[in-house]
Structures are given as structure tokens and as C-alpha cells.
Design an enzyme around this catalytic site. Structure first.
Site, PDB file in Angstrom:
ATOM      1  N   LYS A  86       0.901  -1.272   0.112  1.00 25.38           N
ATOM      2  CA  LYS A  86      -0.091  -0.115  -0.057  1.00 25.38           C
ATOM      3  C   LYS A  86       1.076   1.206   0.169  1.00 25.38           C
ATOM      4  O   LYS A  86       1.995   1.323   0.359  1.00 25.38           O
ATOM      5  CB  LYS A  86      -1.014  -0.063   1.116  1.00 25.38           C
ATOM      6  N   ARG A  95      -2.996 -10.100   5.055  1.00 20.14           N
ATOM      7  CA  ARG A  95      -3.711 -10.164   3.914  1.00 20.14           C
ATOM      8  C   ARG A  95      -2.404  -9.596   3.179  1.00 20.14           C
ATOM      9  O   ARG A  95      -2.130  -8.456   3.176  1.00 20.14           O
ATOM     10  CB  ARG A  95      -4.762  -9.465   3.763  1.00 20.14           C
TER      11      ARG A  95
HETATM   12  N1  HH2 Z   1      -7.419  -4.098   1.048  1.00 21.68           N
HETATM   13  C1  HH2 Z   1      -7.680  -3.964  -0.495  1.00 21.68           C
HETATM   14  C2  HH2 Z   1      -8.767  -4.781  -0.855  1.00 21.68           C
HETATM   15  N2  HH2 Z   1      -9.352  -5.515   0.095  1.00 21.68           N
HETATM   16  N3  HH2 Z   1      -9.795  -6.001   2.287  1.00 21.68           N
HETATM   17  C3  HH2 Z   1      -9.612  -6.199   3.722  1.00 21.68           C
HETATM   18  N4  HH2 Z   1     -10.211  -6.858   4.427  1.00 21.68           N
HETATM   19  N5  HH2 Z   1      -8.671  -5.146   4.174  1.00 21.68           N
HETATM   20  C4  HH2 Z   1      -7.758  -4.608   3.282  1.00 21.68           C
HETATM   21  O1  HH2 Z   1      -6.905  -3.939   3.749  1.00 21.68           O
HETATM   22  C5  HH2 Z   1      -7.974  -4.693   1.843  1.00 21.68           C
HETATM   23  C6  HH2 Z   1      -9.161  -5.362   1.303  1.00 21.68           C
HETATM   24  C7  HH2 Z   1      -6.889  -3.238  -1.310  1.00 21.68           C
HETATM   25  O2  HH2 Z   1      -5.942  -3.975  -1.835  1.00 21.68           O
HETATM   26  P1  HH2 Z   1      -6.005  -4.821  -3.127  1.00 21.68           P
HETATM   27  O3  HH2 Z   1      -7.008  -5.767  -3.147  1.00 21.68           O
HETATM   28  O4  HH2 Z   1      -4.338  -5.119  -3.540  1.00 21.68           O
HETATM   29  O5  HH2 Z   1      -6.363  -3.642  -4.150  1.00 21.68           O
HETATM   30  P2  HH2 Z   1      -7.604  -3.463  -5.171  1.00 21.68           P
HETATM   31  O6  HH2 Z   1      -8.443  -3.015  -4.282  1.00 21.68           O
HETATM   32  O7  HH2 Z   1      -6.854  -2.277  -5.923  1.00 21.68           O
HETATM   33  O8  HH2 Z   1      -7.740  -4.312  -6.050  1.00 21.68           O
END
Ligand code: HH2
Length: 277
Positions: A222, A256
Site C-alpha cells: 500500500k 492479507r
Molecule cells: N485492501 C484492499 C482490498 N480489500 N480487504 C480487507 N479486509 N483489508 C484490506 O486492507 C483490503 C481489502 C486493497 O488492496 P488490493 O486488493 O490489493 O487492491 P485493489 O482494491 O486495488 O484490488
């Protein structure tokens, strides 16, 4: 704190921290958008994460990065359901990362045993789908939606405000019949929070364990890590591992991450030291 996480008919022991590997079946996620947007590439990547040591696979079909556009239910369904089915068929513990009740329902029918909802089951109908299903639920805190959430977020007391929101959501889902062993909470790093907010939440993460359910931390790649190190998304693995270690030291039970192998090794060292006599 429960000793297991109950995901449908399976129980994951929480004696050591668990790793949730991220699989974004999207064209636009912030760090891996477009890499695993087709079924075959997503399933191949997910299987590689299992080999690296992921305990849970988190399948998402809609990016929540700041500025992301929303996706129609039909498109989200088309992206995630075939991947969930294939991975559940091979015995993996599969989580669906969605805010939409209709996707939760179809994903559970396709074999998902956990729902990861950045909207904490606040959408009308979401709680009614998850409660009777028996699957695990991750309740995350966020402020605003992806289009606006990073526009000058303010809190008087970020830890207190996030904690009381999560306490209310835990009480609401427990009142609907979801036991503590099925519940995970997450302060939502980067979701309507500045760099300073994220750092304070990580520093004081232990205060969330008092809510009596497992805590998940998601800082992988992030922008907070980019701001600290000056590195782009693909070069934040070491920073993400450092953040994961701080999170487990401060009480997180689930990490995660996109970077499963590196995280697994670091957590194995942490766990070995913790257990040494
Ligand atoms: N962060 C993202 C998405 N889902 N869910 C939880 N529980 N906690 C988090 O910190 C979280 C999440 C964002 O990260 P990512 O899935 O890699 O990116 P994107 O939302 O751009 O697909």
C-alpha cells in the site's frame, strides 16, 4: 480470542498467524491490475500462492483503490465465480472480497467459505445472506467510498473511532447469530486514512484484540509503505514484511498479502522465536 476461525465446515487454527493470499481478478487493481484478469491466469496464480504457504485465498473482482470505478454485479460475477469454483474444487479455503450481497450469495454457492467485506456487511441484505450460511466474515472499517476516501480524511481519535465502529459491527453480526469464531475485524489500512492514521493504527493494533475476535491486517504494497520507503508498488515487499511482523507482534491473527512466500518465511521466524523455551 477464539482459538479457531470457522469457515463453513472447516476450522483454521489460530495458534500461528494465518496468511491470506490476494488474487485480484481485475484489470485495474493498484499493484497487480491486469496480471490475473482471466480465469486461467488467476487460478494458476492462486495455486502458486497456495504452494508458497497461503492459508486462505482472497478473490476479488472489483478494485477498491482510491479513485477506482465501480463494477456491475454481472461483470463482477463473471470475473470471480469461475475462479472461486475452480479453487474450492481443489480444496482451498476461499474468501470472496466483495461488498455486494448478490455476489456474496453466488460466491458462497460456488464454494467460498469466507466473505471479506470492506463495507462490513452494511449493504441492505448482506447480513441476511452471510448469517445463516456458516461462512466466516471479515468486517473492515472504511471512511467514504473509493472515489472520495482519500480527500482529507479527519478523525479526532482514529483508533477510538475505528474501534467503536468495529465494536458496533461485531455486536450487530453477533446479534444476527454469527459466533465469534466466524468473525474477523480489520481497521482498513488506507481506506479513508492518511499516512499518520495508518501508522497509529498499526502501532496500537493490540487495542482491537480486546473486541474478542480475530484481527486481520492488510498493508501489502500500500501507498503508506511507498511513502515511507520511496518505492513503487512492485518494490514494497520488504516494507510489507516489516509491517506484517509489527502487525502480528501487536496481535493480528491474519495477514492479507500479495507476497505470500516472503511473508510466510518472516512469520515462521517470528513464530519460532515466540515459541522458544
Ligand atoms: N485492501 C484492499 C482490498 N480489500 N480487504 C480487507 N479486509 N483489508 C484490506 O486492507 C483490503 C481489502 C486493497 O488492496 P488490493 O486488493 O490489493 O487492491 P485493489 O482494491 O486495488 O484490488
Amino acid at each position: 480470542m477464539p482459538s479457531v476461525l470457522r469457515c463453513g465446515n472447516r476450522s483454521l487454527a489460530l495458534a500461528r498467524p494465518l496468511i491470506m493470499g490476494i488474487v485480484n481478478v481485475t484489470p485495474d487493481s493498484f499493484s497487480d491490475g491486469g496480471l490475473y484478469a482471466g480465469k486461467n491466469s488467476a487460478v494458476t496464480h492462486a495455486r502458486a500462492l497456495l504452494d508458497e504457504g497461503a492459508d486462505i485465498l482472497d478473490i476479488g473482482g472489483e478494485s477498491t483503490r482510491p479513485g477506482a470505478a465501480s463494477v456491475s454485479p454481472d461483470e463482477e460475477r463473471r470475473r470471480v465465480l469461475p475462479v472461486i469454483e475452480a479453487l474450492a474444487d481443489c480444496g482451498a479455503t476461499v474468501s470472496v472480497d466483495t461488498q455486494k450481497p448478490e455476489i456474496m450469495k453466488d460466491a458462497i454457492a460456488a464454494g467460498a467459505s469466507m466473505v471479506n467485506d470492506v463495507n462490513a456487511l452494511l449493504a441492505p441484505g448482506a447480513l441476511e445472506i452471510v448469517a445463516p450460511s456458516g461462512v466466516a466474515i471479515c468486517l473492515m472499517h472504511k471512511r467514504g467510498d473509493p472515489r472520495t476516501m482519500q480527500d482529507d480524511p479527519r478523525y479526532d481519535d482514529v483508533v477510538g473511532e475505528v474501534r467503536s465502529f468495529l465494536a458496533e459491527r461485531v455486536a450487530a453480526v453477533r446479534a444476527a447469530g454469527i459466533g465469534a469464531e466466524r468473525i474477523v475485524i480489520d481497521p482498513g489500512f488506507g481506506f479513508g486514512k492518511t499516512l499518520e492514521h495508518n501508522l497509529v493504527l498499526l502501532q496500537r493494533l493490540a487495542e482491537f484484540t480486546g473486541l474478542g475476535v480475530a484481527v486481520l491486517a492488510g498493508l501489502s504494497r500500500k501507498s503508506t509503505l511507498g511513502r515511507i520507503t520511496g518505492r513503487g508498488t512492485g518494490l514494497r515487499v520488504h516494507a510489507g514484511v516489516a509491517a506484517a511482523l509489527i502487525a502480528v507482534q501487536n496481535g493480528a491473527s491474519i495477514i492479507r498479502t500479495h507476497d505470500v512466500a516472503a511473508t510466510r518465511d518472516a512469520l515462521a521466524v517470528w513464530n519460532a522465536v515466540r515459541q522458544a523455551r
